[in-house]
Design an enzyme around this catalytic site. Structure first.
Site, short mmCIF file in Angstrom:
data_model
loop_
_atom_site.label_atom_id
_atom_site.label_comp_id
_atom_site.label_asym_id
_atom_site.label_seq_id
_atom_site.Cartn_x
_atom_site.Cartn_y
_atom_site.Cartn_z
N GLU A 165 3.78 10.27 -5.95
CA GLU A 165 3.15 9.20 -6.71
C GLU A 165 1.71 9.62 -7.00
OE1 GLU A 165 2.31 5.49 -4.61
OE2 GLU A 165 2.52 4.41 -6.49
N CYS A 206 1.48 -0.20 -8.76
CA CYS A 206 2.60 0.46 -8.08
C CYS A 206 3.80 0.53 -9.01
CB CYS A 206 2.93 -0.21 -6.76
SG CYS A 206 3.20 -1.94 -6.93
N GLU A 254 5.69 -3.32 0.93
CA GLU A 254 5.78 -3.01 -0.50
C GLU A 254 4.99 -1.74 -0.73
OE1 GLU A 254 7.76 -4.46 -2.34
OE2 GLU A 254 8.13 -6.19 -1.06
N GLY A 299 0.83 -1.20 0.00
CA GLY A 299 0.00 0.00 0.00
C GLY A 299 0.87 1.24 0.00
N SER A 300 0.35 2.32 0.59
CA SER A 300 1.04 3.60 0.49
C SER A 300 2.25 3.67 1.41
CB SER A 300 0.08 4.73 0.84
OG SER A 300 -0.16 4.72 2.22
N VAL A 328 1.32 4.84 5.12
CA VAL A 328 0.78 3.76 5.97
C VAL A 328 1.88 2.74 6.26
CG1 VAL A 328 -0.93 1.90 6.09
CG2 VAL A 328 -1.59 4.11 5.15
N GLY A 329 2.72 2.46 5.26
CA GLY A 329 3.80 1.49 5.45
C GLY A 329 4.76 1.94 6.54
#
Ligand code: UN1
Length: 542
Positions: free
Chosen positions: A417, A307, A273, A251-252, A255-256
């Protein structure tokens, strides 16, 4: 309580415009169908035709997530001690069932997230490839025998399972990516709690059912539906409670990083990832037509919602005009629409309304940066639609393809992004300048360089800071048996896919077996072989 395989799908009393049914979806905990403990539900809707509702799903609470974690913990001893080749057989069965159901799953996935049928076919195939690959890895989960420095002593290494894994994926690859995570996880002997993406609960429910149908014992994979801030957060926070041994997240980056912090303070393994702003460089020696095609697909395939999608298109100044003329012709003629109703579309709707809203914020960034817009008008509406848009715009969330030029590395749109059909074009003066630009964003996921100069290709491969690189190929399209992942803000260095992912779901256990019947001390009781004084004379030979 009903076991997941005891019943069919329960239809809701609703009329959908396409005649497809809406169903009641459940969590699957210890093999049983469960509603949310609060009774709350949410709907899954077709983003290409929002009047089409796929079903209602439990909005899971912390209590539901904890029940799922307990079920995974309970299943762990038996599953981790099941022989790895047997675990591989179950995974092989999953692959074969996916082949049997492929056509239906492709349509279901297209209906739930609006991706084209062709791309959904590719994705289900990626899930199948993953199963077939890891079926045989179950027969290979090798350790090593290692020579001891002492006599009558043997050393070994074994791969051991980590325990309970929390799996959180995004809805853009709702079958391949959870399989990238859960298939190696269970092959290594772990058990899982899978928090399905909020925008693809129906497909996740079907996939989890198929996994059970393949012979997966109850509790090895537990499925909970819900949103990120509710069930997702509870799953991650369970690291603070010692309930989980691994979190795997796609995810983003923001958040990662939050997940990495929580896992880090608890020493819980995390696979992260995250985002990308993937560069694609085109040099003068390149086959320009091939480069145009690769860049166009990388930017606008999947409506730019991979992604690995192209972010910064970096064109050498000598081929800039020729490239842009050909590229813009393709962009302006892009066929867009619901692939379930229209043939040969390049892309369909956004994955959901939320992705549409976020994408439009990205378009605003380009505008406020002062980048020059060559093409694109935000959301497609019935009165404002590109030439080759097919169908009714008001049916779903469809976006124009967007191209911004005169982008420089000082602009935020160069670094952000932007998840959707938009490419930012940057002009480069030389190869070194192009490589510099390719490395100048905070991300390092995928990258590409079109050139027919072997030295440039070599310099690109060795100079780029990215987890993946295509030479004369687009930025997307990783295969299921190569390591997938990034560097810099694109992840924490872990990899998915192929043999490399096994590192992320197992730990090394070193075992020594002392056969001598006595205590021998490593380093201290080792026989030393001394060198005689070096007094030979080689000078006469020289
Ligand atoms: C993703 O967007 O999270 O390499 C995964 C690719 C696909 C996977 C993308 N096979 O583009």
């Amino acid at each position: 309580m009903t076991h997941v395989l005891e019943t069919g799908f329960e239809e809701l009393n609703r009329e959908n415009p396409n005649g497809s049914p809406a169903i009641r979806g459940y969590n699957i905990v210890d093999g049983e169908l469960k509603s949310s403990s609060s009774g709350a539900t949410f709907e899954s809707r077709n983003p290409a035709w929002v009047d089409d509702c796929l079903g209602e799903f439990p909005l899971s609470t912390e209590e539901d997530v904890h029940a799922a974690l307990k079920s995974a913990r309970k299943a762990f001893p038996s599953w981790s001690s099941t022989p790895a080749p047997t675990r591989g057989q179950v995974i092989g069965n999953m692959g074969r069932l996916l082949m049997d159901y492929k056509e239906d799953l492709v349509r279901l996935q297209a209906r739930e997230i609006g991706k084209t049928l062709k791309e959904c076919g590719g994705e289900i195939q990626e899930a199948i490839d993953t199963c077939l690959f890891f079926q045989s890895e179950g027969r290979r989960l090798y350790g090593q025998t290692v020579n001891s420095e002492l006599q009558d002593k043997e050393l070994f290494t074994y791969r051991r399972a980590l325990g309970v894994c929390g799996i959180i994926n995004a809805c853009n690859f709702p079958s391949a990516v959870p399989f990238w995570k859960m298939i190696p996880a269970i092959m290594c002997g772990n058990t899982c709690v899978w928090k399905s993406p909020q925008d693809s609960p129906m497909l996740s429910f079907a996939l989890a059912r198929i996994m059970h149908e393949a012979g997966l014992p109850n509790g090895v994979i537990n499925l909970v539906h819900g949103n990120g801030s509710g069930a997702g957060q509870s799953l991650v926070d369970s690291a603070d409670l010692g309930m989980v041994n691994k979190i795997s997240f796609t995810g983003s980056t923001s958040v990662g990083k939050m997940i990495g912090e929580i896992c880090g303070r608890n020493l819980v393994s995390a696979s992260l990832e995250l985002g990308g702003k993937n560069p694609l460089v085109v040099m003068p020696s390149a086959d320009i037509d091939n480069a145009v095609e690769g860049a166009y697909w990388a930017a606008f395939g999947t409506a730019g919602q991979r992604c690995t999608s192209l972010g910064n298109l970096i064109l050498h100044q000598d081929i800039y005009d020729e490239f842009m003329e050909k590229f813009m012709e393709m962009v302006e003629n892009t066929r867009i629409g619901d692939s379930m109703r229209h043939e040969d579309v390049l892309y369909g709707s956004m994955l959901s309304e939320k992705y549409a809203i976020d994408f439009l914020k990205g378009v605003e960034i380009c505008d406020s940066d002062g980048a020059k817009k060559m093409f694109g008008e935000g959301a497609i509406t019935d009165d404002n639609r590109p030439t080759n848009f097919l169908g009714e715009a008001s049916d779903g969330s469809y976006m124009w393809p967007h191209v911004y030029v005169d982008v420089t590395e000082e602009m935020s749109c160069f670094h952000e992004e932007i998840f959707g059909p938009l490419v930012t074009v940057v002009k480069a003066k030389s190869f070194d300048h192009a490589l510099h630009l390719a490395n100048a964003s905070p991300f390092g996921l995928s990258s590409a360089c079109y050139t027919n100069d072997r030295l440039e290709a070599y310099r690109f491969k060795t100079g780029i800071k990215a987890g993946m690189t295509g030479i004369n190929n687009s930025t997307t399209g990783a295969e299921a048996h190569l390591p997938f992942g990034g560097v810099k803000d694109s992840g924490n260095g872990t990899r998915e896919s192929g043999i490399w992912v096994i590192e992320a779901y197992s730990y090394w256990h070193a075992v020594n077996d002392e056969l001598s019947g006595k205590l021998q001390l490593a380093q201290m009781d080792v026989e030393e072989i001394h060198i005689e004084e070096a007094d030979a004379d080689y000078s006469a030979l020289a």
